[in-house]
Design a protein around this motif. Sequence first.
Motif, PDB file in Angstrom:
ATOM      1  N   LYS A  68      48.669  47.440  -0.171  1.00 33.10           N
ATOM      2  CA  LYS A  68      48.726  48.331  -1.330  1.00 33.10           C
ATOM      3  C   LYS A  68      47.419  49.106  -1.416  1.00 33.10           C
ATOM      4  N   ILE A  69      47.521  50.418  -1.629  1.00 31.93           N
ATOM      5  CA  ILE A  69      46.311  51.234  -1.727  1.00 31.93           C
ATOM      6  C   ILE A  69      46.384  52.159  -2.932  1.00 31.93           C
ATOM      7  N   THR A  70      45.216  52.482  -3.469  1.00 29.61           N
ATOM      8  CA  THR A  70      45.114  53.473  -4.533  1.00 29.61           C
ATOM      9  C   THR A  70      44.070  54.500  -4.141  1.00 29.61           C
ATOM     10  N   LEU A  71      44.476  55.748  -4.149  1.00 32.73           N
ATOM     11  CA  LEU A  71      43.563  56.858  -3.875  1.00 32.73           C
ATOM     12  C   LEU A  71      43.124  57.431  -5.232  1.00 32.73           C
ATOM     13  N   GLU A  72      41.807  57.525  -5.399  1.00 36.20           N
ATOM     14  CA  GLU A  72      41.278  57.963  -6.685  1.00 36.20           C
ATOM     15  C   GLU A  72      41.002  59.466  -6.700  1.00 36.20           C
ATOM     16  N   CYS A  73      41.245  60.085  -7.857  1.00 35.30           N
ATOM     17  CA  CYS A  73      40.927  61.501  -8.051  1.00 35.30           C
ATOM     18  C   CYS A  73      40.448  61.689  -9.486  1.00 35.30           C
ATOM     19  N   SER A  74      39.278  62.309  -9.618  1.00 39.71           N
ATOM     20  CA  SER A  74      38.729  62.577 -10.936  1.00 39.71           C
ATOM     21  C   SER A  74      38.163  63.982 -10.990  1.00 39.71           C
ATOM     22  N   GLN A  75      38.308  64.618 -12.150  1.00 41.67           N
ATOM     23  CA  GLN A  75      37.701  65.940 -12.361  1.00 41.67           C
ATOM     24  C   GLN A  75      37.013  65.970 -13.710  1.00 41.67           C
ATOM     25  N   THR A  84      38.008  59.524  -3.874  1.00 45.37           N
ATOM     26  CA  THR A  84      37.540  58.362  -3.121  1.00 45.37           C
ATOM     27  C   THR A  84      38.724  57.491  -2.739  1.00 45.37           C
ATOM     28  N   PRO A  85      38.651  56.824  -1.572  1.00 43.80           N
ATOM     29  CA  PRO A  85      37.632  57.007  -0.549  1.00 43.80           C
ATOM     30  C   PRO A  85      37.854  58.305   0.224  1.00 43.80           C
ATOM     31  N   ARG A  86      36.881  58.736   0.993  1.00 43.05           N
ATOM     32  CA  ARG A  86      37.056  59.915   1.840  1.00 43.05           C
ATOM     33  C   ARG A  86      37.871  59.574   3.076  1.00 43.05           C
ATOM     34  N   TYR A  87      37.677  58.366   3.589  1.00 42.77           N
ATOM     35  CA  TYR A  87      38.421  57.897   4.758  1.00 42.77           C
ATOM     36  C   TYR A  87      38.873  56.464   4.493  1.00 42.77           C
ATOM     37  N   LEU A  88      40.097  56.153   4.934  1.00 45.69           N
ATOM     38  CA  LEU A  88      40.628  54.808   4.738  1.00 45.69           C
ATOM     39  C   LEU A  88      41.510  54.456   5.921  1.00 45.69           C
ATOM     40  N   VAL A  89      41.190  53.334   6.574  1.00 48.18           N
ATOM     41  CA  VAL A  89      42.021  52.794   7.655  1.00 48.18           C
ATOM     42  C   VAL A  89      42.511  51.450   7.173  1.00 48.18           C
ATOM     43  N   ILE A  90      43.827  51.282   7.157  1.00 44.33           N
ATOM     44  CA  ILE A  90      44.391  50.089   6.540  1.00 44.33           C
ATOM     45  C   ILE A  90      45.622  49.632   7.324  1.00 44.33           C
ATOM     46  N   GLY A  91      45.950  48.358   7.198  1.00 42.60           N
ATOM     47  CA  GLY A  91      47.091  47.801   7.916  1.00 42.60           C
ATOM     48  C   GLY A  91      48.399  48.007   7.173  1.00 42.60           C
ATOM     49  N   THR A  92      49.486  47.952   7.908  1.00 46.85           N
ATOM     50  CA  THR A  92      50.825  48.102   7.329  1.00 46.85           C
ATOM     51  C   THR A  92      51.081  47.050   6.267  1.00 46.85           C
ATOM     52  N   GLY A  93      51.708  47.470   5.176  1.00 48.33           N
ATOM     53  CA  GLY A  93      52.089  46.551   4.107  1.00 48.33           C
ATOM     54  C   GLY A  93      51.073  46.417   2.990  1.00 48.33           C
ATOM     55  N   SER A 122      43.703  72.388 -12.219  1.00 49.75           N
ATOM     56  CA  SER A 122      43.612  73.770 -12.689  1.00 49.75           C
ATOM     57  C   SER A 122      43.778  73.804 -14.199  1.00 49.75           C
ATOM     58  N   LEU A 123      43.317  74.894 -14.800  1.00 53.50           N
ATOM     59  CA  LEU A 123      43.607  75.154 -16.201  1.00 53.50           C
ATOM     60  C   LEU A 123      45.051  75.628 -16.319  1.00 53.50           C
ATOM     61  N   THR A 124      45.514  75.810 -17.538  1.00 54.35           N
ATOM     62  CA  THR A 124      46.905  76.181 -17.770  1.00 54.35           C
ATOM     63  C   THR A 124      47.318  77.407 -16.970  1.00 54.35           C
ATOM     64  N   LYS A 125      46.478  78.442 -17.001  1.00 55.06           N
ATOM     65  CA  LYS A 125      46.769  79.631 -16.187  1.00 55.06           C
ATOM     66  C   LYS A 125      45.529  79.978 -15.373  1.00 55.06           C
ATOM     67  N   GLY A 126      45.247  79.116 -14.408  1.00 54.15           N
ATOM     68  CA  GLY A 126      44.033  79.320 -13.649  1.00 54.15           C
ATOM     69  C   GLY A 126      44.162  78.922 -12.203  1.00 54.15           C
ATOM     70  N   THR A 127      43.122  79.260 -11.469  1.00 51.64           N
ATOM     71  CA  THR A 127      43.042  78.937 -10.055  1.00 51.64           C
ATOM     72  C   THR A 127      43.007  77.433  -9.850  1.00 51.64           C
ATOM     73  N   GLN A 128      43.607  76.998  -8.766  1.00 54.17           N
ATOM     74  CA  GLN A 128      43.630  75.587  -8.417  1.00 54.17           C
ATOM     75  C   GLN A 128      42.398  75.267  -7.567  1.00 54.17           C
ATOM     76  N   TYR A 129      41.699  74.184  -7.932  1.00 46.58           N
ATOM     77  CA  TYR A 129      40.531  73.751  -7.176  1.00 46.58           C
ATOM     78  C   TYR A 129      40.797  72.391  -6.570  1.00 46.58           C
ATOM     79  N   PHE A 130      40.292  72.187  -5.355  1.00 53.58           N
ATOM     80  CA  PHE A 130      40.594  70.985  -4.597  1.00 53.58           C
ATOM     81  C   PHE A 130      39.399  70.044  -4.488  1.00 53.58           C
ATOM     82  N   GLY A 131      39.713  68.771  -4.384  1.00 64.67           N
ATOM     83  CA  GLY A 131      38.725  67.773  -4.013  1.00 64.67           C
ATOM     84  C   GLY A 131      38.546  67.759  -2.509  1.00 64.67           C
ATOM     85  N   PRO A 132      37.655  66.885  -2.003  1.00 64.51           N
ATOM     86  CA  PRO A 132      37.350  66.860  -0.576  1.00 64.51           C
ATOM     87  C   PRO A 132      38.434  66.208   0.273  1.00 64.51           C
ATOM     88  N   GLY A 133      39.380  65.519  -0.355  1.00 64.46           N
ATOM     89  CA  GLY A 133      40.477  64.903   0.398  1.00 64.46           C
ATOM     90  C   GLY A 133      40.198  63.472   0.801  1.00 64.46           C
TER      91      GLY A 133
END
Lengths: 111, 111
Positions: free
Chosen positions: A18-25, A7-16, A94-105
Amino acid sequence: EADIYQTPRYLVIGTGKKITLECSQTMGHDKMYWYQQDPGMELHLIHYSYGVNSTEKGDLSSESTVSRIRTEHFPLTLESARPSHTSQYLCASSLTKGTQYFGPGTRLTVL
Amino acid sequence: DQQVKQNSPSLSVQEGRISILNCDYTNSMFDYFLWYKKYPAEGPTFLISISSIKDKNEDGRFTVFLNKSAKHLSLHIVPSQPGDSAVYFCAATGNFNKFYFGSGTKLNVKP
């Protein structure tokens, strides 16, 4: 089906701003990654983590920072956004020796 | 220097025919290879993978072939369907720590 969220899926923001892009699994994966991808280009690794309190910079230089205080959470922060930061940001795990899975971006546009 | 290359940026195929997507790599330490499918504004979805101890892996309509001596892998989709239209990325890893991605091939399956 991978349980990785961004989250968020889309973000439009002005120059300067501060933003934080969240990722949870919820899969208990020890490894987590952030990639940056522009249309027609490969995915560029900008940050990765092999576990709690472990973070490393990737192959593509980035002004962003990350933290890994909890296994399931890997947020990315830009202290001062610029138009050059406009891109799609993809989180993966991913797990230690496993396939990498992606979020929606997150599609970030900096005006 | 890009370690994984997809030299065809686009491919157009008629519905019902075979789609063949190609990928080359340069690092002989890579021992695990993956294919992902990506729709615009979404994260890549894992399709199929292959270990270097094999030369073929099949999952339904998708088959991946690996030629280690040529450092080449390919993804075959038979029969191709309009819903297969997307960008396909190949990826490789040598130790499951970092994954390296190609720049993608945009597949268009015409009805």
